[in-house]
Motif scaffolding. Sequence first.
Motif, mmCIF file in Angstrom:
data_model
loop_
_atom_site.group_PDB
_atom_site.id
_atom_site.type_symbol
_atom_site.label_atom_id
_atom_site.label_comp_id
_atom_site.label_asym_id
_atom_site.label_seq_id
_atom_site.Cartn_x
_atom_site.Cartn_y
_atom_site.Cartn_z
ATOM 1 N N GLY A 187 0.803 -1.206 0.000
ATOM 2 C CA GLY A 187 0.000 0.000 0.000
ATOM 3 C C GLY A 187 0.840 1.261 0.000
ATOM 4 N N LYS A 188 0.484 2.212 0.852
ATOM 5 C CA LYS A 188 1.145 3.519 0.858
ATOM 6 C C LYS A 188 2.248 3.641 1.901
ATOM 7 N N GLN A 339 -8.409 6.630 2.382
ATOM 8 C CA GLN A 339 -7.164 5.935 2.679
ATOM 9 C C GLN A 339 -7.298 5.002 3.875
ATOM 10 N N HIS A 373 -8.962 2.951 -0.805
ATOM 11 C CA HIS A 373 -7.773 3.191 -1.615
ATOM 12 C C HIS A 373 -6.536 2.495 -1.053
ATOM 13 N N ILE A 374 -6.057 1.492 -1.774
ATOM 14 C CA ILE A 374 -4.763 0.842 -1.518
ATOM 15 C C ILE A 374 -4.682 0.292 -0.098
ATOM 16 N N LYS A 375 -5.827 -0.135 0.429
ATOM 17 C CA LYS A 375 -5.873 -0.680 1.781
ATOM 18 C C LYS A 375 -7.088 -1.594 1.912
ATOM 19 N N ASP A 395 -9.821 -1.453 -3.722
ATOM 20 C CA ASP A 395 -8.513 -1.507 -4.373
ATOM 21 C C ASP A 395 -7.694 -2.672 -3.831
ATOM 22 N N PRO A 397 -4.054 -3.424 -2.563
ATOM 23 C CA PRO A 397 -2.874 -2.663 -2.144
ATOM 24 C C PRO A 397 -1.697 -2.895 -3.081
ATOM 25 N N SER A 398 -1.037 -1.831 -3.439
ATOM 26 C CA SER A 398 0.042 -1.903 -4.422
ATOM 27 C C SER A 398 1.358 -2.297 -3.771
ATOM 28 N N ASN A 452 -3.835 0.534 -9.349
ATOM 29 C CA ASN A 452 -4.025 1.982 -9.319
ATOM 30 C C ASN A 452 -2.895 2.632 -10.100
ATOM 31 N N TRP A 455 1.137 1.742 -10.407
ATOM 32 C CA TRP A 455 1.839 1.336 -9.189
ATOM 33 C C TRP A 455 2.014 -0.186 -9.173
#
Length: 613
Positions: A187-188, A339, A373-375, A395, A397-398, A452, A455
Amino acid sequence: MKKLSLCLSLFITTYLSANAQQGEWHLIKDRITTPWAEKVDPKAPLPEYPRPQLVRGNWQNLNGLWNYAIVPKATTGPAKYEGKILVPFAVESALSGVGKTVGKDSMLWYKTTISLNKTLKGKDVLLHFGAVDWRTEVFVNGKSAGIHEGGFDPFTFNITPFLKGGSKQEITVSVWDPTDDGPQPRGKQVKKPEGIWYTPVTGIWQTVWLEGVAKTHIEATKQTPNIDDHTLSVSAEVSNSQPGDKLKISAWNGKTLVSEKTIDASETAVLDIKDQHLWSTTDPFLYDLKVALIRNNKAVDEIGSYFAMRKISLGADANGIQRMLLNNKFVFQYGPLDQGWWPDGLYTPPTYEAMSFDIDKLKEMGFNMIRKHIKVEPARYYAYCDKTGMLLWQDMPSGDLGNHWENRPGVLDGATDQQRTPESEGYYRKEWNAIMNSLYNYPCIVVWTPFNEAWGQFKTVEITEWTMKKDPSRLVNSASGGNFYDTGNIVDLHNYPHPAMPRPEIFGKTKAVVLGEFGGLGWPVDGHTWQANKNWGYQNFKNGDDLFKRYSTFTDRLQELIKVGLSAAVYTQTTDVEGEVNGFMTYDRKVIKMPVELLQKANSKLYDPALVK
């Protein structure tokens, strides 16, 4: 008097020393916190039942104070523990009581001694982890019970063979997390947070719990509604099933039996749901579901669940443009990029009340959708969205970033797929599969998003088509914001700050056209920021009035875009997050930057059915 002073001094020194040795928990005060941080009970944090889609009564919550240590990765284990950590808050968080980073060269260890509830005796005992980031090995009474890799999916070990006589049992957990030094989905999180990238999250970050079950028991169910046929398909995974085992499956509207069938344990039941009550954003009706495992006419295991009759699909409007349909009707989907981060708990909301606050406020603001988002969130988050009628885009997670991004659909320029190693591909595929399995039954989820932007995007067509085949009951947004390939159900543009969309006459004949990210209007509110400077938004303001004036021009423009083919839009974002100050709320949730009633009025006009024919 001197003697009294000396005795008092010795008492204070002894008391402080004893508490320092015990390392008792306290909330770290060097950062902003939400109003719920002070409500966290270190003896019983997040006490709610953690798995609302598969409920049994015989369970034991293990959240609370555990011992912890951070040691070099090469070390087999800690010689001693450093103090207390509050599970299930990540070690870097304020609510953990630790607030330390770990990194790829170190290991995080947990240890606790528990007393088994009497109700668990004579049962198979399952040890459940909602999520642990990232590589986890669990030991029970000194013996390895299993290893799991993945930071966002729940996992379970049957620890019955490792239990010893008596109620006291020792549980030890080791965790290694390379954050952005590894190829795994993360993720982030980055080791050096800045901009849109945030603090690392290492270790246990969702509820840890025990469950007592029969040796033959239901591990999971799969529930798929079909509103066109007025049916619900239900199957179950059964552990240690024997020939002749049956499943008795029943659907309920309160205390009224709606439908019931008994099938072989390996079969799929198709229940008739007559006079079906459809689930929608304005009427989120949920049915109860009961599943019993029957052997020799007796129930070996029973679980409770729920389901909704709802459908997400595509359909052409009067101009031949594909639209996203809910229950065969166009409903514009509008909500924030979310997020799911907290200044005090990072990945983990401080309380269930805090988690539900975000969703409730977004509903009050007039949103009917959230892009997660990414989570991935705890299971109770999705259940609350089900209960309140909030649509959700999920999403993946990237991780393993490094390829080039082309954000313009239909333009052949710099886009590339990431060349992942077999190990990296394996991590992605295994975890995406596990995430989809764990979230499949939640009706709020209507869109899967494998990638996303660029990524870590790789083998886009293959991954997208695999996702579509695995779950044909939902839409798949192949790569939100690009890189773009002719696959999936949606073409998704990111455009900051103002609304825009891919041309519907070019892209809308075969796919829904959406604006996957826009907005990002920023206002750093004094006293409510994560950091003193380097706070940013895509366009910054100094007060809420000017912020809303600009925002209202966006909703006016969205009305125009909906008329020509826009099916959905995602505004950045629910709250400020660390250095990002573009939320509807501050990161600590103490300031709502624009009046809720004005947001509701501006947003509600986007759902006017007269906009689309």
